[in-house]
Design a protein around this motif. Sequence first.
Motif, short mmCIF file in Angstrom:
data_model
loop_
_atom_site.label_atom_id
_atom_site.label_comp_id
_atom_site.label_asym_id
_atom_site.label_seq_id
_atom_site.Cartn_x
_atom_site.Cartn_y
_atom_site.Cartn_z
N GLY A 1 0.72 -1.32 -0.02
CA GLY A 1 0.13 -0.03 0.05
C GLY A 1 0.84 1.39 -0.25
N TYR A 2 0.10 2.59 0.01
CA TYR A 2 0.92 3.61 -0.06
C TYR A 2 0.08 4.71 0.63
CZ TYR A 2 -1.68 5.01 -4.23
OH TYR A 2 -2.67 5.43 -5.05
N ILE A 3 0.78 5.97 1.00
CA ILE A 3 0.28 7.06 1.60
C ILE A 3 0.73 8.09 0.58
CG2 ILE A 3 2.17 7.35 3.18
CD1 ILE A 3 -0.17 8.41 5.12
N TYR B 1 0.83 12.15 -0.70
CA TYR B 1 1.36 13.54 -0.33
C TYR B 1 0.33 14.30 0.67
CZ TYR B 1 -1.47 14.75 -4.19
OH TYR B 1 -2.38 14.73 -5.25
N SER B 2 -1.19 13.88 0.50
CA SER B 2 -2.15 14.56 1.15
C SER B 2 -2.24 13.72 2.34
CB SER B 2 -3.00 14.80 0.05
OG SER B 2 -3.87 13.62 -0.16
N GLY B 3 -1.98 12.55 2.37
CA GLY B 3 -2.14 11.70 3.47
C GLY B 3 -3.21 10.63 3.23
N SER B 4 -3.68 10.78 1.98
CA SER B 4 -4.78 9.72 1.72
C SER B 4 -4.02 8.22 1.10
CB SER B 4 -5.40 9.94 0.13
OG SER B 4 -4.50 10.15 -0.76
N THR B 5 -4.77 7.19 1.64
CA THR B 5 -4.11 5.59 1.53
C THR B 5 -4.67 4.89 0.68
OG1 THR B 5 -5.33 5.28 3.36
CG2 THR B 5 -3.08 5.91 3.95
N SER B 6 -3.95 4.02 0.00
CA SER B 6 -4.32 3.01 -1.09
C SER B 6 -3.70 1.97 -0.36
CB SER B 6 -4.22 3.25 -2.48
OG SER B 6 -4.71 2.26 -3.49
N TYR B 7 -4.44 0.49 -0.16
CA TYR B 7 -4.09 -0.65 0.12
C TYR B 7 -4.35 -1.91 -0.86
CZ TYR B 7 -4.15 1.74 4.62
OH TYR B 7 -3.96 2.77 5.64
N ASN B 8 -3.59 -2.78 -0.63
CA ASN B 8 -3.58 -4.21 -1.54
C ASN B 8 -4.88 -4.67 -0.95
OD1 ASN B 8 -3.51 -6.76 -2.10
ND2 ASN B 8 -1.35 -6.71 -2.51
N PRO B 9 -5.96 -5.01 -1.82
CA PRO B 9 -7.14 -5.70 -1.32
C PRO B 9 -7.13 -6.82 -0.21
CG PRO B 9 -7.28 -4.87 -3.59
CD PRO B 9 -5.85 -4.74 -3.31
N SER B 10 -6.02 -7.71 -0.67
CA SER B 10 -5.91 -8.71 0.17
C SER B 10 -5.22 -8.60 1.60
CB SER B 10 -4.73 -9.76 -0.52
OG SER B 10 -3.49 -9.04 -0.40
N LEU B 11 -4.88 -7.15 1.64
CA LEU B 11 -4.57 -6.84 3.34
C LEU B 11 -5.47 -5.84 3.83
CD1 LEU B 11 -0.76 -6.26 2.27
CD2 LEU B 11 -1.60 -8.39 3.60
N ARG C 1 -6.13 -5.77 7.59
CA ARG C 1 -5.36 -5.81 8.53
C ARG C 1 -4.29 -4.84 8.41
NH1 ARG C 1 -1.58 -10.26 8.75
NH2 ARG C 1 -1.64 -10.57 6.42
N ILE C 2 -4.18 -3.86 7.39
CA ILE C 2 -3.13 -3.04 7.30
C ILE C 2 -3.44 -1.48 7.65
CG2 ILE C 2 -3.60 -2.72 4.74
CD1 ILE C 2 -0.56 -2.66 4.33
N SER C 3 -2.58 -0.84 7.94
CA SER C 3 -2.78 0.52 8.16
C SER C 3 -1.36 1.64 8.03
CB SER C 3 -3.04 1.19 9.53
OG SER C 3 -3.35 2.50 9.74
N ILE C 4 -1.58 2.40 7.07
CA ILE C 4 -0.40 3.28 6.73
C ILE C 4 -0.63 4.59 7.35
CG2 ILE C 4 1.44 4.06 4.94
CD1 ILE C 4 0.99 1.62 3.42
N THR C 5 0.27 5.16 7.98
CA THR C 5 0.18 6.70 8.53
C THR C 5 1.41 7.33 8.46
OG1 THR C 5 0.70 5.58 10.70
CG2 THR C 5 -1.59 5.62 10.19
N ARG C 6 1.39 8.76 8.80
CA ARG C 6 2.55 9.31 8.70
C ARG C 6 2.71 10.36 9.94
NH1 ARG C 6 1.47 13.77 3.83
NH2 ARG C 6 -0.38 14.82 4.87
N ASP C 7 3.87 10.90 9.97
CA ASP C 7 4.18 12.09 10.91
C ASP C 7 5.11 12.81 9.98
OD1 ASP C 7 5.25 13.90 12.72
OD2 ASP C 7 5.46 12.50 14.08
#
Lengths: 115, 105
Positions: A49-51, A53-63, A66-72
């Motif tokens: 998955g990825y996050i 520049y604006s903080g939106s995320t996209s994840y592999n459907p199979s995950l 269970r997955i979370s991508i965040t940022r500081d």
Amino acid sequence: EVQLQESGPGLVKPSQSLSLTCSVTGYSITSNYWGWIRKFPGNKMEWMGYISYSGSTSYNPSLKSRISITRDTSKNQFFLQLNSVTTEDTATYYCARGGGPGDYWGQGVMVTVSS
Amino acid sequence: DTVLTQSPALAVSPGERVTISCRASESVSTLMHWYQQKPGQQPKLLIYKASNLASGVPARFSGSGSGTDFTFTIDPVEADDIATYYCHQSWNSDTFGAGTKLELK
């Protein structure tokens, strides 16, 4: 120069959560896309998955469950959390810049899921 | 998932031309990228969007294709090119090929 460095525990117990940090230098994570990719023993690669520049995320459907991508943004870091891990999550985890092709990658961190 | 099928391991001699194929199970337009990975190192982007050479990559490397059929070429091969090469599509929920291991004859 853009540099990425993964960090986190190398051993996680089954059913627990895997948490990794990607520290970026030389480029702001408020620009571009930032992703996590893993490589299993046996060399299969999986985009997780990825996050953006604006903080939106996209994840592999199979995950997705269970997955979370965040940022500081203040630390120029982004994070991976993968819940309810099993031995099948044993892999080398990479962070990379880019939502399509990854043009800069970290060195990778090997994570073993084992009791 | 869009499945990417790569040619199997290839054995080459320095100075030769080598072509690696990658076939997608459905069209990915030109959103196909190629990486080189050596043991213990991270993947290195060589070609993006089917035919564009990444920054700093020698012109010995090239890529072509669109839709479902793509090729990656090294001409001429150098000893340092011995590695595993992966294709990666970013058209539809990114996926990677299984990798093609390049070996010396």
